[in-house]
Design an enzyme around this catalytic site. Structure first.
Site, PDB file in Angstrom:
ATOM      1  CB  CYS A  96      -0.864  -0.012   1.261  1.00  0.00           C
ATOM      2  SG  CYS A  96       0.166   0.047   2.743  1.00  0.00           S
TER       3      CYS A  96
ATOM      4  CG  HIS B   2       4.149  -6.111  11.172  1.00  0.00           C
ATOM      5  ND1 HIS B   2       2.960  -5.862  11.818  1.00  0.00           N
ATOM      6  CD2 HIS B   2       5.125  -5.713  12.030  1.00  0.00           C
ATOM      7  CE1 HIS B   2       3.211  -5.330  13.010  1.00  0.00           C
ATOM      8  NE2 HIS B   2       4.510  -5.228  13.148  1.00  0.00           N
TER       9      HIS B   2
ATOM     10  CG  HIS C  54       3.211  -0.721  12.507  1.00  0.00           C
ATOM     11  ND1 HIS C  54       4.555  -0.994  12.369  1.00  0.00           N
ATOM     12  CD2 HIS C  54       2.563  -1.624  11.751  1.00  0.00           C
ATOM     13  CE1 HIS C  54       4.714  -2.028  11.575  1.00  0.00           C
ATOM     14  NE2 HIS C  54       3.526  -2.435  11.175  1.00  0.00           N
TER      15      HIS C  54
ATOM     16  CG  HIS D 138      -1.148  -4.282  15.728  1.00  0.00           C
ATOM     17  ND1 HIS D 138      -0.839  -3.064  15.170  1.00  0.00           N
ATOM     18  CD2 HIS D 138      -0.907  -5.209  14.775  1.00  0.00           C
ATOM     19  CE1 HIS D 138      -0.430  -3.252  13.920  1.00  0.00           C
ATOM     20  NE2 HIS D 138      -0.459  -4.555  13.656  1.00  0.00           N
TER      21      HIS D 138
ATOM     22  CD  GLU E 260      -3.109   1.236  12.991  1.00  0.00           C
ATOM     23  OE1 GLU E 260      -2.830   0.357  12.143  1.00  0.00           O
ATOM     24  OE2 GLU E 260      -4.159   1.904  12.950  1.00  0.00           O
TER      25      GLU E 260
ATOM     26  CB  THR F  46      -5.551   1.748   9.629  1.00  0.00           C
ATOM     27  OG1 THR F  46      -4.317   1.075   9.876  1.00  0.00           O
ATOM     28  CG2 THR F  46      -5.495   3.167  10.152  1.00  0.00           C
TER      29      THR F  46
ATOM     30  CB  SER G  65       1.089  -8.757   8.396  1.00  0.00           C
ATOM     31  OG  SER G  65       0.169  -8.082   7.582  1.00  0.00           O
ATOM     32  CB  SER G  66      -3.114  -6.342  11.809  1.00  0.00           C
ATOM     33  OG  SER G  66      -4.493  -6.192  11.961  1.00  0.00           O
ATOM     34  CG  ASN G  67      -2.686  -5.780   5.847  1.00  0.00           C
ATOM     35  OD1 ASN G  67      -2.782  -6.301   4.742  1.00  0.00           O
ATOM     36  ND2 ASN G  67      -1.521  -5.365   6.336  1.00  0.00           N
TER      37      ASN G  67
HETATM   38 FE1  SF4 Z   1      -0.965   0.787   4.495  1.00  0.00          FE
HETATM   39 FE2  SF4 Z   1      -1.421   0.734   7.130  1.00  0.00          FE
HETATM   40 FE3  SF4 Z   1      -1.320   3.050   5.812  1.00  0.00          FE
HETATM   41 FE4  SF4 Z   1      -3.355   1.373   5.420  1.00  0.00          FE
HETATM   42  S1  SF4 Z   1      -2.856   2.459   7.294  1.00  0.00           S
HETATM   43  S2  SF4 Z   1      -2.255   2.531   3.839  1.00  0.00           S
HETATM   44  S3  SF4 Z   1      -2.325  -0.625   5.585  1.00  0.00           S
HETATM   45  S4  SF4 Z   1       0.362   1.584   6.085  1.00  0.00           S
END
Ligand code: SF4
Length: 316
Positions: A17, A46, A79, A129, A131, A170, A228-230
């Site tokens: 991303c 991550h 994060h 986490h 974040e 997020t 990695s959460s996502n």
């Molecule tokens: Fe990427 Fe995290 Fe930013 Fe979303 S919040 S764009 S997953 S770095």
């Protein structure tokens, strides 16, 4: 021997991303500017592959600021960090660069603004986490209440039910979060939420692509790291949306071949911190055992880019 046919549904968008891309560039720029070693507090993103690559270029990864010497630059990961961290770096007169994703910083600002308006903060996120620690750390310890589940909403004790607001991590599951938000609104009808969803565009888009693939794929592979959460959410989203088997793989060597033996349809995606090289590695590995036909499943087009500072400056 002829290989069995496999239709590979390749998710788009997938992988890096804009926030991850920016954070990696910041570390590379810092090494160019100040030379090695440059310290990075926590994995910049991550992903072991990314971290190892940056280590080879001269980055040193540590978990705490106290593990960094005063006289070397330090980068804070994508994060985000509690406010106490840059404050301590400034006190020690260190050179530091904050690579927090701008979408995480947006949540930090929201939390601070609500607190300034006298609202008590609730954060929806995963305990421990980085974040979540960073966002909760924008306010004094104990000021932000954490909820992880709908059950937590029933238990949370607030100062004044009329004076509360929430923010979220997020990278959460869109569907789980919607349930938690609904429970919060049912219990605290006047709760204030974000103007725009805190779950970021990249998390949303990757989950939507997986939802489109899951009902037609017998199995799903998600390239990503176990922390990695996502990426972990993508595995869950696949399972919940009709895919019989979903597995998180860091790279091709992690593929459980027995689990996908005999299938003819497979979904493939990658978390926001997983580089495309690893996706290609998985596709190549699949090609050694299957006659692979790749079909792209594109549910969104992304053109988000975050500015990387042209010159890294030492904070005043
Ligand atoms: Fe990427 Fe995290 Fe930013 Fe979303 S919040 S764009 S997953 S770095």
């Amino acid at each position: 021997m002829t290989k069995p046919p496999l239709t590979l549904y390749l998710a788009a968008p997938r992988g890096f991303c804009a926030g991850v891309d920016r954070a990696i560039k910041i570390v590379e720029m810092a090494i160019d500017k100040w030379g090695a070693p440059v310290y990075v507090r926590h994995e910049i993103v991550h992903n072991k592959y990314v971290v190892d690559d940056l280590k080879a270029k001269g980055a040193v990864f540590v978990e705490e600021l106290e593990d960094c010497p005063d006289d070397r630059p330090v980068i804070f990961s994508a994060h985000g960090v509690p406010r106490a961290v840059p404050a301590e770096a400034a006190r020690r007169e260190m050179i530091y660069v904050d690579a927090t994703c701008p979408l995480v910083s947006k949540v930090h600002i929201e939390a601070q603004r609500h607190a300034e308006n006298g609202l008590q903060m609730i954060m929806i996120g995963h305990e421990g986490h980085p974040e979540t620690i960073g966002t909760m750390g924008q306010l004094p310890a104990g000021d932000v209440l954490l909820v992880e589940t709908v059950d937590d909403v029933a238990r949370v004790e607030v100062r004044d039910p009329e004076q509360i607001a929430y923010v979220t991590q997020t990278t959460l599951s869109i569907d789980d979060t919607a349930e938690i938000v609904a429970a919060l609104k049912a219990r605290f009808p006047s709760i204030v939420g974000p103007h725009k969803e805190d779950i970021c565009y990249a998390t949303t888009n990757r989950q939507e692509a997986v939802k489109a693939i899951a009902p037609r794929a017998e199995a799903m592979l998600v390239v990503g790291a176990p922390n990695s959460s996502n990426s972990k959410r993508l595995v869950e989203v696949a399972a919940r949306n009709g895919c019989g088997y979903s597995q998180l793989v860091q790279r091709a060597t992690d593929i459980d071949w027995r689990a996908i033996e005999g299938i003819s349809t497979l979904g493939l995606t990658a978390g926001a911190s997983a580089p495309e090289t690893l996706v290609n590695e998985v596709i190549d590995a699949l090609g050694t055992r299957f006659d692979v036909t790749v079909e792209m499943v594109e549910t969104a087009i992304e053109n988000v880019e975050f500015k990387v500072p042209r010159v890294l400056r030492v904070p005043a």
